[in-house]
Design an enzyme around this catalytic site. Structure first.
Site, PDB file in Angstrom:
ATOM      1  CG  ASP A  85      -3.261   4.021   4.065  1.00  0.00           C
ATOM      2  OD1 ASP A  85      -4.335   3.888   4.691  1.00  0.00           O
ATOM      3  OD2 ASP A  85      -2.994   3.385   3.023  1.00  0.00           O
ATOM      4  CD1 TRP A 119      -2.272  -2.177   1.664  1.00  0.00           C
ATOM      5  CD2 TRP A 119      -3.033  -1.082  -0.113  1.00  0.00           C
ATOM      6  NE1 TRP A 119      -3.311  -2.901   1.135  1.00  0.00           N
ATOM      7  CE2 TRP A 119      -3.795  -2.252   0.051  1.00  0.00           C
ATOM      8  CE3 TRP A 119      -3.329  -0.232  -1.186  1.00  0.00           C
ATOM      9  CZ2 TRP A 119      -4.837  -2.592  -0.817  1.00  0.00           C
ATOM     10  CZ3 TRP A 119      -4.363  -0.571  -2.041  1.00  0.00           C
ATOM     11  CH2 TRP A 119      -5.110  -1.737  -1.852  1.00  0.00           C
ATOM     12  CE  LYS A 154      -8.793  -3.021   3.921  1.00  0.00           C
ATOM     13  NZ  LYS A 154      -7.919  -2.113   3.190  1.00  0.00           N
TER      14      LYS A 154
HETATM   15  C1  LIG Z   1      -7.369  -1.638   1.961  1.00  0.00           C
HETATM   16  C2  LIG Z   1      -6.298  -0.623   2.000  1.00  0.00           C
HETATM   17  C3  LIG Z   1      -6.207   0.408   1.051  1.00  0.00           C
HETATM   18  C4  LIG Z   1      -7.143   0.508  -0.136  1.00  0.00           C
HETATM   19  O1  LIG Z   1      -8.365   0.982   0.227  1.00  0.00           O
HETATM   20  P1  LIG Z   1      -9.491   1.306  -0.871  1.00  0.00           P
HETATM   21  O2  LIG Z   1     -10.623   1.763  -0.013  1.00  0.00           O
HETATM   22  O3  LIG Z   1      -9.778   0.061  -1.638  1.00  0.00           O
HETATM   23  O4  LIG Z   1      -8.988   2.389  -1.750  1.00  0.00           O
HETATM   24  C5  LIG Z   1      -5.206   1.342   1.198  1.00  0.00           C
HETATM   25  N1  LIG Z   1      -4.321   1.282   2.216  1.00  0.00           N
HETATM   26  C6  LIG Z   1      -4.373   0.295   3.138  1.00  0.00           C
HETATM   27  C7  LIG Z   1      -3.378   0.279   4.253  1.00  0.00           C
HETATM   28  C8  LIG Z   1      -5.370  -0.675   3.064  1.00  0.00           C
HETATM   29  O5  LIG Z   1      -5.418  -1.657   3.991  1.00  0.00           O
END
Ligand SMILES: *Cc1c(COP(=O)(O)O)cnc(C)c1O
Length: 361
Positions: free
Chosen positions: A172, A102, A196
């Site tokens: 993030d 990511w 999540k």
């Molecule tokens: C799942 C995830 C993403 C992607 O998220 P989207 O909502 O599909 O854009 C980005 N960063 C991390 C750390 C993730 O776990």
């Protein structure tokens, strides 16, 4: 069919109590004769839900007043691009610490908008740990430093907040937000896709220090500008009202559980049990990550013989354990054990793993 133990990486398990409440309230929310999805976001009822959700999140994370909280759309992925649009001006550079899939994506999506400097990376180590701090090449003139506290696919997590001096730290937190208390004041911007640890997909929670809203960024439509969203209480256009509602219910559930300190202890116990099961299996199961950087939320593991993978998946599903297939980038299995996954689920998984190893020698 009853609910099974769900180890999905995302969209992931939601607390059963939250789903049950949403089910009870679905047709007639707060006695208004319609569901929450069928109401104006500008109506009194929804506005008060929105304010309560923000207040509860502020309480859970102890968010200081000089931070704005936004409820946005676009997934974390859209914000990979929107963050540099807002925080970096023409000719600026930004530092990225890349510890997995990511972070790599965040850096590449930012590249059209800011000069990306990979200031630290563990790619050469196949993302099995964190790059040593001495190896980071931070630029004090960078517009911001971006990192991914928990890498959902590689199962690598920072267990402290990196020191980056005066440069705003951007995180993030899609897969670790609300899993433990954090010191929000150490960050310039925190963002997380909801699917999540917060609620359904289609909602992004973004926490930004207000002075950063004053940055000019670059020319862009209002819909991309965080300052516009902040000035309009995240209702510049129609927000994801259903996602906001479920996020609010999750925040209330977290408060009932004892808040984030209680969640930290639960999450620690769950992760310890799973890693103990893997490490105690005499190599039958393996986790590839350096112990000091292991994730408490996403636990990838391989079997000693990948020819057994298909049996493992088939039998685990038959035993009521869902979504254990690993990401193709890492292979093998992955158990995601977010807030809504109870200790009993991990106990069931650990029991199954021991059993499987015995049966398949
Ligand atoms: C799942 C995830 C993403 C992607 O998220 P989207 O909502 O599909 O854009 C980005 N960063 C991390 C750390 C993730 O776990």
């Amino acid at each position: 069919m009853s609910r099974l133990w769900n180890f999905s990486a995302g969209p992931a398990a939601l607390p059963q109590a939250v789903l049950e409440r949403a089910q009870r309230e679905l047709l007639d929310w707060q006695g208004c004769g319609a569901s929450v999805m069928e109401l104006s976001h500008r109506g009194k009822l929804f506005m008060s839900l929105a304010q309560q959700a923000e207040a509860d999140l502020r309480e859970l994370l102890a968010i200081p007043d000089d931070y704005a909280v936004l409820f946005l759309q676009g997934g974390a992925t859209q914000h990979f691009a929107q963050i540099p649009m807002n925080l970096a001006g023409e000719g600026d550079s930004a530092d990225y610490i890349v510890t997995g899939h990511w972070g790599e994506k965040a850096a590449s999506e930012a590249a059209p908008y800011v000069q990306v400097n990979i200031a630290g990376s563990s790619k050469a180590q196949h993302y099995r740990g964190l790059p040593p701090r001495e190896s980071w090449q931070l630029d004090p003139r960078a517009a911001y430093v971006h990192y991914t506290p928990n890498e959902t696919i590689h199962g690598v997590e920072f267990h402290d907040i990196p020191q980056v001096g005066e440069v705003p730290l951007v995180a993030d937190m899609s897969s670790d937000i609300l899993s433990a208390p954090i010191d929000v004041s150490r960050f310039g911007l925190i963002y997380a896709g909801a699917q999540k640890n917060i609620g359904p997909s289609g909602l992004v929670v973004l926490i930004i220090r207000r002075d950063l809203l004053q940055r000019a960024g670059r020319p862009m439509a209002r819909i991309f500008r965080y300052a516009e969203h902040a000035a309009n209480d995240s209702m510049l256009n129609t927000p994801n009202t259903w996602g906001w509602y479920l996020a609010g219910l999750t925040f209330q559930w977290l408060k009932e559980q004892g808040g984030l300190a209680a969640m930290r202890e639960r999450n620690r116990a769950k992760a310890e049990l799973l890693y103990r099961t893997i490490d105690g299996s005499d190599g039958y199961y393996r986790n590839p990550v350096e112990p000091a950087a292991r994730s408490r939320m996403n636990v990838p593991f391989t079997l000693h013989d990948s020819a057994l993978d298909a049996d493992f998946l088939k039998e685990s599903e038959a035993a009521g354990l869902l979504a254990l297939k690993g990401h193709k980038a890492v292979g093998g299995m992955r158990a995601s054990i977010y807030n809504a996954v109870p200790l009993e689920a991990v106990q069931a998984l650990a029991g199954f793993m021991g059993d499987f190893a015995k049966r398949h020698g």
